[in-house]
Enzyme design. Sequence first.
Site, short mmCIF file in Angstrom:
data_model
loop_
_atom_site.label_atom_id
_atom_site.label_comp_id
_atom_site.label_asym_id
_atom_site.label_seq_id
_atom_site.Cartn_x
_atom_site.Cartn_y
_atom_site.Cartn_z
N LYS A 43 0.86 -1.20 0.00
CA LYS A 43 0.00 0.00 0.00
C LYS A 43 0.90 1.25 0.00
O LYS A 43 1.52 1.56 1.01
CB LYS A 43 -0.90 -0.04 1.24
CG LYS A 43 -1.43 1.31 1.73
CD LYS A 43 -2.47 1.90 0.81
CE LYS A 43 -3.10 3.17 1.39
NZ LYS A 43 -2.21 4.35 1.32
N GLY A 60 6.24 4.89 8.72
CA GLY A 60 5.42 6.10 8.74
C GLY A 60 5.42 6.72 10.12
O GLY A 60 6.40 6.59 10.86
N SER A 61 4.31 7.35 10.47
CA SER A 61 4.28 8.09 11.73
C SER A 61 4.15 7.16 12.93
O SER A 61 3.60 6.06 12.83
CB SER A 61 3.11 9.07 11.72
OG SER A 61 1.90 8.36 11.71
N THR A 62 4.64 7.62 14.06
CA THR A 62 4.57 6.84 15.30
C THR A 62 3.12 6.61 15.69
O THR A 62 2.76 5.54 16.16
CB THR A 62 5.33 7.60 16.41
OG1 THR A 62 6.69 7.74 15.98
CG2 THR A 62 5.31 6.84 17.72
N GLU A 63 2.29 7.62 15.43
CA GLU A 63 0.88 7.51 15.79
C GLU A 63 0.22 6.32 15.08
O GLU A 63 -0.41 5.47 15.72
CB GLU A 63 0.21 8.83 15.39
CG GLU A 63 -1.21 8.98 15.81
CD GLU A 63 -1.89 10.05 14.96
OE1 GLU A 63 -1.21 10.95 14.44
OE2 GLU A 63 -3.13 9.96 14.79
N GLY A 90 1.78 3.88 13.62
CA GLY A 90 2.52 2.69 14.03
C GLY A 90 1.95 2.09 15.31
O GLY A 90 1.80 0.87 15.42
N GLU A 142 8.91 0.97 11.30
CA GLU A 142 9.97 1.98 11.22
C GLU A 142 9.26 3.32 11.30
O GLU A 142 8.56 3.70 10.38
CB GLU A 142 10.75 1.81 9.91
CG GLU A 142 12.12 2.44 9.97
CD GLU A 142 12.10 3.83 9.41
OE1 GLU A 142 11.90 4.77 10.21
OE2 GLU A 142 12.27 3.98 8.20
N CYS A 150 13.08 10.50 7.91
CA CYS A 150 12.83 10.10 9.31
C CYS A 150 14.11 10.20 10.13
O CYS A 150 14.06 10.41 11.33
CB CYS A 150 12.27 8.70 9.35
SG CYS A 150 13.20 7.56 8.35
N GLU A 172 8.87 15.45 16.10
CA GLU A 172 9.35 15.38 14.73
C GLU A 172 8.68 16.48 13.91
O GLU A 172 7.46 16.58 13.88
CB GLU A 172 8.98 14.01 14.16
CG GLU A 172 9.58 13.73 12.83
CD GLU A 172 9.33 12.30 12.36
OE1 GLU A 172 8.20 11.82 12.52
OE2 GLU A 172 10.27 11.69 11.84
P1 NAP Z 1 1.06 8.27 8.39
O1 NAP Z 1 -0.19 8.82 8.93
O2 NAP Z 1 1.98 7.60 9.28
O3 NAP Z 1 0.83 7.14 7.34
C1 NAP Z 1 -0.20 7.12 6.55
C2 NAP Z 1 -0.27 5.72 5.96
O4 NAP Z 1 -0.67 4.79 6.94
C3 NAP Z 1 -1.26 5.76 4.88
O5 NAP Z 1 -0.82 4.96 3.81
C4 NAP Z 1 -2.49 5.15 5.55
O6 NAP Z 1 -3.23 4.43 4.64
C5 NAP Z 1 -1.91 4.22 6.57
N1 NAP Z 1 -2.76 4.08 7.76
C6 NAP Z 1 -3.42 5.03 8.43
N2 NAP Z 1 -4.07 4.50 9.47
C7 NAP Z 1 -3.80 3.19 9.46
C8 NAP Z 1 -4.17 2.10 10.29
N3 NAP Z 1 -4.93 2.25 11.36
N4 NAP Z 1 -3.71 0.88 9.98
C9 NAP Z 1 -2.93 0.71 8.92
N5 NAP Z 1 -2.56 1.69 8.10
C10 NAP Z 1 -2.99 2.92 8.37
O7 NAP Z 1 1.80 9.34 7.53
P2 NAP Z 1 1.36 10.80 7.07
O8 NAP Z 1 0.03 11.19 7.61
O9 NAP Z 1 1.57 10.84 5.63
O10 NAP Z 1 2.50 11.64 7.78
C11 NAP Z 1 2.36 12.05 9.12
C12 NAP Z 1 3.69 12.18 9.79
O11 NAP Z 1 4.40 10.95 9.77
C13 NAP Z 1 4.66 13.14 9.13
O12 NAP Z 1 4.42 14.45 9.48
C14 NAP Z 1 5.98 12.65 9.65
O13 NAP Z 1 6.25 13.20 10.90
C15 NAP Z 1 5.77 11.17 9.80
N6 NAP Z 1 6.37 10.39 8.71
C16 NAP Z 1 7.39 9.55 9.01
C17 NAP Z 1 7.99 8.83 8.00
C18 NAP Z 1 9.11 7.89 8.26
O14 NAP Z 1 9.85 7.59 7.34
N7 NAP Z 1 9.27 7.35 9.45
C19 NAP Z 1 7.56 8.96 6.69
C20 NAP Z 1 6.50 9.80 6.41
C21 NAP Z 1 5.91 10.51 7.44
P3 NAP Z 1 -4.73 4.85 4.31
O15 NAP Z 1 -4.64 6.06 3.47
O16 NAP Z 1 -5.26 3.69 3.60
O17 NAP Z 1 -5.39 5.10 5.64
#
Ligand code: NAP
Length: 498
Positions: A204, A256-259, A261, A278, A312, A409
């Site tokens: 995904k 992705g995000s800790t939240e 995760g 991660e 990240c 972050e």
């Molecule tokens: P995000 O919220 O962590 O990730 C969104 C992804 O997770 C989407 O593909 C979403 O898919 C999926 N998702 C959401 N809820 C889920 C659940 N309950 N179970 C499984 N999958 C779920 O990332 P973001 O909103 O784009 O970015 C938010 C913050 O994350 C950024 O500001 C940054 O701080 C951090 N981030 C960290 C990294 C890293 O490399 N560690 C990378 C990007 C961002 P759906 O659309 O299908 O819900």
Amino acid sequence: MKPVSKSNRSKSKKPVRALDFGDRWDYAPAPESVRPKIKKQYELFIDGEFVKPHSSKYFNSINPSTEERITRIAHGDKSDINKAVKAAREAYDKTWSRMDPRERGKYLYRIARLIQEKARELAVLETMDGGKPIKESRDVDLPLVAAHFFYHAGWADKLKYAFPRRDPQPLGVCGQIIPWNFPLLMAAWKLAPALACGNTVVLKPAETTSTTAMHLAQILQEADLPPGVVNIVTGEGGTGAALVEHPDINKIAFTGSTEVGKRIAASTAGTEKKLTLELGGKAANIIFEDAPLDQAVEGIIQGIYFNQGHVCCAGSRLFVQEGVYDQILRKLRTRIATLRVGDPLDKNTDVGAINSKEQLKKISSLVQCGVDEGASLEQSSCALPEKGYWFPPSVLTDVTMSHRVAQEEIFGPVLSVMTFRTPEEALQRANNTPYGLSAGVWTDKGSKIFKMAEKLRAGVVWANTYNKFDPTSPFGGYKESGFGREGGKHGLSAYVRL
Ligand code: NAP
Ligand code: MG
């Protein structure tokens, strides 16, 4: 470049110091000439075919540097996820897990070579869809994408050497969810080891950057990868959760995000699903007085401003030993003022567009919060384009450890600078964060590097360099940065049962 829209600069009453290099001469524009073939609309990739989504819904993928629509992406829902998992299960049982590992390796080599052949076009597409400078996607992302497939192709028939005296077996069907900051590279990090170990996958991609994943799907078709071995289901809400909750998944890998995760960890708890996460980071870059200062400043600039801080492991906190604080800050200011911000497709651009409007909002509000809490803000006075999502390279000083900008972050081109006196103090401050993904140490003394690396609670510690990646080297975090490693032999172990 057209003069500035001031809109996304800080609106605080406290004066913002503008970092300006005076009358510098400019380069002529050097736009990338390759133009990838982009379809008007992309379907889901399930069981080796491009299929329409069950919902019949599509969402726009935007170029964040122009706000123009690039294409439309299919929105996959639970029913599409079911179809994809079924295809992956069948491919796992009937073909992929039974295939001679040497043959699996050949597919991976073929995919790697096809990626190399199309690297330029993929890099341009990555830059158009995600906003990162072409310099980065062309010279960093794409070579690493191919390298990951090559590296894991080599492991496919040698797994028993990776795990001597064990009997490594694949796990089954893997659900993989990847972010928008390194779209193709994260796909490679996840797909290559899973496939090399004999697993099949439902992937995904992130909603703002799904286009290159669909071009990767075309490459998989071209490589004749058996149907169902890799399925790609795009979506904008609910798709990831449906994948995580599917009962016939053996392993979830998420970046992705800790939240999110944490939500995934809660939803897989008590199931048989294996999990690797991660998540975010708040890396410390530590400069000692004896460091090669110019080299250190260049590393810091690269670690936080290139790629707009959408990394990240970005070095978002800088700890400077007191004796060189003024000198470092002077050098930093000069260098920031010369960073070239703008058209990501220009080969001279250092800092591209912020990935999405939401991310720009998040960066702006966190920086504002830093100023409100008492930090001093300095920003490059570079011209920002009228359209698109931009944030000028910024530095926050007068930051204390309790400020949100020192703890959370930001995921943007913003550096928080603090000081320290002794190595012990540097360690204590650097480790004072819920995260633990990466860190950097700058010193002339080898013994200090070892001492610091041993005590820094971070998965990766770079010494006198920053943000260097290699498929042979494991990457991953401590604490709220997640668990499990990707890359190297360690990364393989996340995809086998021993
Ligand atoms: P995000 O919220 O962590 O990730 C969104 C992804 O997770 C989407 O593909 C979403 O898919 C999926 N998702 C959401 N809820 C889920 C659940 N309950 N179970 C499984 N999958 C779920 O990332 P973001 O909103 O784009 O970015 C938010 C913050 O994350 C950024 O500001 C940054 O701080 C951090 N981030 C960290 C990294 C890293 O490399 N560690 C990378 C990007 C961002 P759906 O659309 O299908 O819900
Ligand atoms: Mg986009």
